[in-house]
Design an enzyme around this catalytic site. Structure first.
Site, PDB file in Angstrom:
ATOM      1  N   ASP A  60      21.195  39.487 -29.794  1.00 36.60           N
ATOM      2  CA  ASP A  60      20.303  40.271 -30.626  1.00 36.60           C
ATOM      3  C   ASP A  60      20.957  41.654 -30.995  1.00 36.60           C
ATOM      4  O   ASP A  60      21.829  42.189 -30.184  1.00 36.60           O
ATOM      5  CB  ASP A  60      18.966  40.633 -29.980  1.00 36.60           C
ATOM      6  CG  ASP A  60      18.840  41.290 -28.571  1.00 36.60           C
ATOM      7  OD1 ASP A  60      18.797  42.599 -28.373  1.00 36.60           O
ATOM      8  OD2 ASP A  60      19.412  40.427 -27.558  1.00 36.60           O
ATOM      9  N   GLU A 167       8.032  46.693 -24.999  1.00 35.50           N
ATOM     10  CA  GLU A 167       8.713  47.333 -23.844  1.00 35.50           C
ATOM     11  C   GLU A 167       8.129  48.365 -23.327  1.00 35.50           C
ATOM     12  O   GLU A 167       8.270  48.753 -22.165  1.00 35.50           O
ATOM     13  CB  GLU A 167      10.214  47.727 -24.364  1.00 35.50           C
ATOM     14  CG  GLU A 167      10.981  46.294 -24.880  1.00 35.50           C
ATOM     15  CD  GLU A 167      12.476  46.680 -24.993  1.00 35.50           C
ATOM     16  OE1 GLU A 167      12.853  47.732 -24.426  1.00 35.50           O
ATOM     17  OE2 GLU A 167      13.312  46.372 -25.934  1.00 35.50           O
TER      18      GLU A 167
END
Length: 261
Positions: A60, A167
């Site tokens: 990513d 997150e």
């Protein structure tokens, strides 16, 4: 009387054994310098160890990655200890990068400055591409979904499902509010693209914050570093490190694995 010309004696250059060895070593040194073999595996060009198993690899990326991505040269190379390496001469195994997840947006309005170029370049390569949104629990889920959809635009059939990266939770935010807003994003994006989004989170965040409405109904991309197992039973992808080295990307990179069926 005519004088006779003396024949010149042929001289043969003879090297001592030590001189011969020195010459051979000099030739080998030149060959090594020309081929780059003197730099087989410098410490700075080794990265995290790949967990045991047979995998497809994915990375990513975002604007935080240094330098351009070399899209036609994305490979995961590992040595005999399964450490990721940059130098092909040190590689015991070489596998192509199968998929790349590109940061598109964050929160209600932020757009990754490199997304447009990365998305376009990935679309021209053989690597399957996907886009992700970094979720902010302080912002409305539908507003964040509109930011993502407006930035990414149309997706190809071959493109991977959209990803919601969860997150963080802002101070004072309840678990119920976090999940409610995340579900707003997931449902709106799924309805728009006709693809069920993937949820990215660490194994501890999944355990402590995400509801079963999310974990039971959406594929999970789990982040769990420095372990031989991903720390979550049902997962689609496992991001096992943020310190891998991958050919085609400068510096360290996040590396994930996918089971081969």
């Amino acid at each position: 009387m005519p004088t006779r010309k003396r024949k010149k004696k042929k001289t043969t250059l003879r090297l001592s054994p030590w001189a011969a060895v020195g010459s051979a070593l000099g030739i080998l040194l030149i060959i090594f310098l020309l081929t780059g073999r003197w730099n087989r595996d410098p410490k700075s060009e080794r990265g995290a160890k790949v967990p045991p198993g047979t995998w497809r690899y994915g990375i990513d990326i975002s604007h935080n990655n240094a330098g351009p991505i070399i899209w036609d040269s994305l490979y995961v190379m590992t040595d005999h200890k399964r450490r990721t390496v940059r130098n092909p001469y040190s590689a015991n195994d070489i596998k192509p990068v199968s998929f790349v997840i590109i940061k598109a947006t964050e929160g209600a309005s932020f757009v990754d400055p490199d997304f447009k170029a990365n998305w376009k370049d990935a679309g021209r390569s053989d690597v399957r591409r996907g886009a992700y949104h970094f979720f902010r629990s302080s912002k409305d889920g539908e507003t964040q979904a509109r930011n993502f959809i407006g930035t990414v635009g149309d997706m190809r059939l071959r493109d991977l499902s959209p990803v919601l990266d969860i997150e963080t939770i802002h101070p004072g935010c309840s678990k119920d509010l976090l999940n409610s807003r995340a579900l707003q994003w997931l449902k709106m994006v799924e309805e728009h693209y006709g693809k069920k989004p993937v949820v990215y989170a660490s194994s501890s965040f999944i355990k402590d914050h995400l509801s079963k409405d999310i974990t039971d109904n959406y594929p999970i991309w789990v982040a769990h570093y420095g372990r031989s197992k991903p720390g979550h039973d049902d997962w689609l992808w496992w991001q096992f490190t943020d310190k891998a080295v991958v050919k085609g990307v400068k510096g360290n990179v996040d590396l994930s694995v996918m089971k081969i069926d």
